[in-house]
Design an enzyme around this catalytic site. Structure first.
Site, PDB file in Angstrom:
ATOM      1  N   ALA B  12       0.839  -1.200   0.000  1.00  0.00           N
ATOM      2  CA  ALA B  12       0.000   0.000   0.000  1.00  0.00           C
ATOM      3  C   ALA B  12       0.875   1.251   0.000  1.00  0.00           C
ATOM      4  O   ALA B  12       2.061   1.185   0.292  1.00  0.00           O
ATOM      5  CB  ALA B  12      -0.914   0.003   1.216  1.00  0.00           C
ATOM      6  N   CYS B  13       0.264   2.344  -0.310  1.00  0.00           N
ATOM      7  CA  CYS B  13       0.887   3.666  -0.246  1.00  0.00           C
ATOM      8  C   CYS B  13       1.530   3.835   1.126  1.00  0.00           C
ATOM      9  O   CYS B  13       0.895   3.464   2.092  1.00  0.00           O
ATOM     10  CB  CYS B  13      -0.205   4.731  -0.369  1.00  0.00           C
ATOM     11  SG  CYS B  13      -0.112   5.713  -1.823  1.00  0.00           S
ATOM     12  N   PRO B  14       2.660   4.377   1.296  1.00  0.00           N
ATOM     13  CA  PRO B  14       3.588   4.890   0.298  1.00  0.00           C
ATOM     14  C   PRO B  14       4.750   3.954   0.011  1.00  0.00           C
ATOM     15  O   PRO B  14       5.771   4.396  -0.478  1.00  0.00           O
ATOM     16  CB  PRO B  14       4.106   6.148   1.000  1.00  0.00           C
ATOM     17  CG  PRO B  14       4.143   5.746   2.442  1.00  0.00           C
ATOM     18  CD  PRO B  14       3.082   4.710   2.651  1.00  0.00           C
ATOM     19  N   ASN B  45       0.994   8.652  -7.582  1.00  0.00           N
ATOM     20  CA  ASN B  45       2.013   9.028  -6.630  1.00  0.00           C
ATOM     21  C   ASN B  45       3.437   8.946  -7.191  1.00  0.00           C
ATOM     22  O   ASN B  45       4.182   9.924  -7.209  1.00  0.00           O
ATOM     23  CB  ASN B  45       1.842   8.004  -5.494  1.00  0.00           C
ATOM     24  CG  ASN B  45       2.336   8.504  -4.192  1.00  0.00           C
ATOM     25  OD1 ASN B  45       3.089   9.450  -4.165  1.00  0.00           O
ATOM     26  ND2 ASN B  45       1.920   7.882  -3.130  1.00  0.00           N
TER      27      ASN B  45
END
Lengths: 233, 75
Positions: B12-14, B45
């Site tokens: 998942a982000c980041p 992103n």
């Protein structure tokens, strides 16, 4: 900003993909649309307000998914990679919400001009130490989980598996929170004051001040983004 | 002039962005990083970050909700 080498790579991968054909998702989209229309008609017959909420919810979901609007990233990225593009989007959303809420709340103030907080629409809650503690806890959780509440739900809908773990924690947390709310309410929340700035300076002034404040924040965010850009290049 | 694959599936982000930054530091100019991800926010992103840094970047959907991001290191 794509180069020749990347273009070549893409073409090569495209050929590889064509060999093991991609599945078509249009069928699923069709079924989901029918289901949502059936739910809408069902709600329309039983509860008109819920049918409006259903449509608004769907529209918000679509916007969230298409725009990649992420509250977690908006506050994390400026610190982590020096990018404030999402933060700027959030500030613009705040400006629009300020105007919208201003109009709605102005409408609900009666002719005498006295503001009665209990009768105003919107979540006007007491502020105190519990607000700060809650914000810190939520902020830590949000960054570890990789998304805020809305972002997590949106990505589960997309099929991102990891976030189901987050959803389980999310449900446990909200249930515990609702179960223990009375305790915290008695301990801190009830004793804290409810501060509603328009009560002291009037609603129009408060709205204008908030918009000016947010605009300044926007320009600071913009400057921060550009500054980081120059430093890294 | 090598191509380096970076597996960021189920991250998942980041994490994909952090992994890409770390990997790019070790690479030579002209190398291409292929970042595999299934996190739809990464394509925003990572691509935005790479553009800002002045790298050549593009992405492509290679499967159901699976993307590859190509970053050519420029500096």
């Amino acid at each position: 900003m794509s180069s020749n080498r990347i273009e070549e790579l893409k073409k090569r991968r495209q050929r590889e993909i064509r060999v093991n054909k991609k599945k078509n998702q249009k069928f699923y989209a069709f079924i989901m649309s029918i289901i949502s229309i059936i739910i809408f008609i069902f709600l329309l017959q039983n509860n008109k307000i819920y049918s409006i909420f259903w449509v608004i919810g769907l529209l918000i979901g679509i916007t969230l998914q298409r725009s990649r609007f992420c509250f977690a990233a908006s506050f994390r990225d400026p610190i982590m990679v020096g990018s404030t593009s999402i933060l700027k989007a959030i500030i613009i959303a705040f400006i629009i919400a300020t105007i919208g809420f201003g109009i709605i709340q102005y409408d609900s103030i009666d002719s005498s001009g006295v503001i009665d907080i209990d009768r105003l629409p919107g979540q006007i809650s007491p502020v105190g130490i519990h607000t700060a503690i809650g914000a810190i806890l939520f902020g830590i959780g949000m960054v570890i989980a990789g998304g805020c509440a809305s972002g997590t739900l949106m990505r589960i809908g997309e099929g991102f598996l990891l976030q189901i773990v987050v959803l389980i924690g999310f449900i446990i947390g909200t249930v515990l929170g609702a179960y223990n709310f009375e305790f915290w309410d008695k301990l801190i929340i009830k004793k804290s004051p409810t501060i509603y700035i328009p009560k002291y300076i009037g609603l129009p002034t408060a709205v204008i001040l908030q918009i000016i404040f947010l605009t300044v924040l926007y320009f600071i965010a913009d400057w921060y983004d550009k500054k980081n850009n120059l430093m890294s290049s | 002039m090598t191509e380096i694959k970076l597996d960021c599936m189920y991250e998942a982000c980041p994490i994909p962005l952090l992994k890409a930054i770390k990997k790019l530091e070790k690479m030579d100019i002209g190398d291409v990083l292929i970042l595999e991800t299934d996190h739809s926010c990464s394509i925003k992103n990572v691509v935005e970050w790479a553009k800002k840094q002045g790298h050549n970047v593009d992405y492509m959907e290679v499967g159901e909700g699976e993307w590859e991001i190509y970053i050519e290191k420029r500096k």
